[in-house]
Design a protein around this motif. Sequence first.
Motif: not given
Length: 490
Positions: A271-290
């Motif tokens: 539940d916790g993980a899903l709740a976090v993902a459902d928040r409209p803005f987890e972060t305002l920073s763009t995230t870059t991965r390879r």
Amino acid sequence: MSRDDATTNERDESSETDEPTEAVSSDPDWPPDDATRAIVAARTADGPPDTTEIRELAAAAGYAVVGEVTQRRREDPTYDLGRGKAEELMRLAAATDAEAVIYDGSLSPGQTFSLGDLLPTGTAVIDRPRLALKLFADAADSRAADKQLELARLRYELPRLREAVARDASEDVRLRPEGDSRVLDVEKRIESAERALDEIADDRAARRAERRDAGFDLVALAGYTNAGKSTLARRLADEVDDPEFGDEPELRDDGRVDAERVGAEGDPADDGALAVADRPFETLSTTTRRAEIGGRRTLLTDTVGFLDGLPHESVRSFRATVDAIRAADCALLVVDTSDDPAALHRKLRVSLRAIEATDGSVIPVLSKADEVDAYGLAAAVEAYEAAVADLDPRNAPAVDALRPPIPVSVREESGLADLAAAVADALPTATAAVEVPNGGDTQAALSWAYDRSVVADVEYAGETIAVDLAGRPDVVAEAARRLRAEDTSP
Ligand SMILES: Nc1nc2c(ncn2[C@@H]2O[C@H](COP(=O)(O)OP(=O)(O)O)[C@@H](O)[C@H]2O)c(=O)[nH]1
Ligand SMILES: [Mg+2]
């Protein structure tokens, strides 16, 4: 007044009465004491207002929604809502002890003040942009994000401050907003925030250029909030990135772990993980991965989701997102398949408008394809295509860059290979065939090319090596140059 106007008015009047305000919860323990009690208000000119999204946003911002007032009507210049509806809102606010009215729309400064004057003293008036700014504030997690947020806030506040000053000064012509020190101060702060953001944007652009030189293709994930961007980004990412790329700390683990969690909806442990993902803005920073996608070495940037009702200038403030998308070689525009056609249309319009023009191509990803059956998927594709056909390229320039949509489900691991192929196909590609002597220097040039993933094939034939190169045009050209430079034969 034309006949049409009269009909509109009749409908307006009837709708003022036929949409009753929502009953307040009868649970004595609800809302919790520490939550801010809020009433949601919404008006739409066509169709009944749908308050699902604004309620979710309100909840995400920490409000307990204790009532709702909606109206189907054209805009009223004073309150946005019609006068009768606005008074009904006032009575409901009084009856429920609401501390805030959350308005599903953008109120002009004048409307904000008028509504505030009408409501019980102390009831805050929060329109959609203000609510979004509040959510952004919780998500700001880097200097760049802080600056962007500050700029968006100042831009939002400036016209309201002007209105407040004008109201105070209405009797005294000497106190006009232009000369007011508070207004001047905000204007100065806007300029300085813009300058700071320009510098950050320049740094980012320089870093993007370096990454391209290093052989990376830049891919960005774009789309409406909650469309499934971050889940897809984690699924596609193949390795941990260094902090230099600006990652959130919690994303430095292998992204696949989170992607697997997507399948666990309904599992209490998750539940916790899903709740976090459902928040409209987890972060305002763009995230870059390879991420290696379709055999290409890419840097995949996950961006902040778009949201309807943000004023254009406020969206522009989040330029890290907009810049990353516009500068990408290929943008994946994530569209939620489980949305109904009207929501899909609205979100697509908002997203394409926010992207503005882009130099690269845009691949629409119909995400969460597992949420619908084959029939539903066909309907979603149709709804998507109808929405695209309906968009005016003058309002949504990125519509011209759209490629055919690819249905994908991260949960069921479907469509990912199609997506990879589409990305590889969309990325700029050049090929070259070179034949060079097999020697130590050639090996150095060859390993340079391997490092940048542009070696498609190598054939050793005695004294010579035949190398087929394929990949980013500039890198292929440089690799060919280096290999030939090693060719010292006469
Ligand atoms: N059913 C289903 N749900 C998904 C899938 N991908 C993401 N979701 C859910 O959609 C919601 C939003 O996902 P997220 O990646 O955070 O969206 P973002 O706001 O665009 O980054 C989350 O609750 C995810 O669990 C998928 O393939 N299938
Ligand atoms: Mg996200």
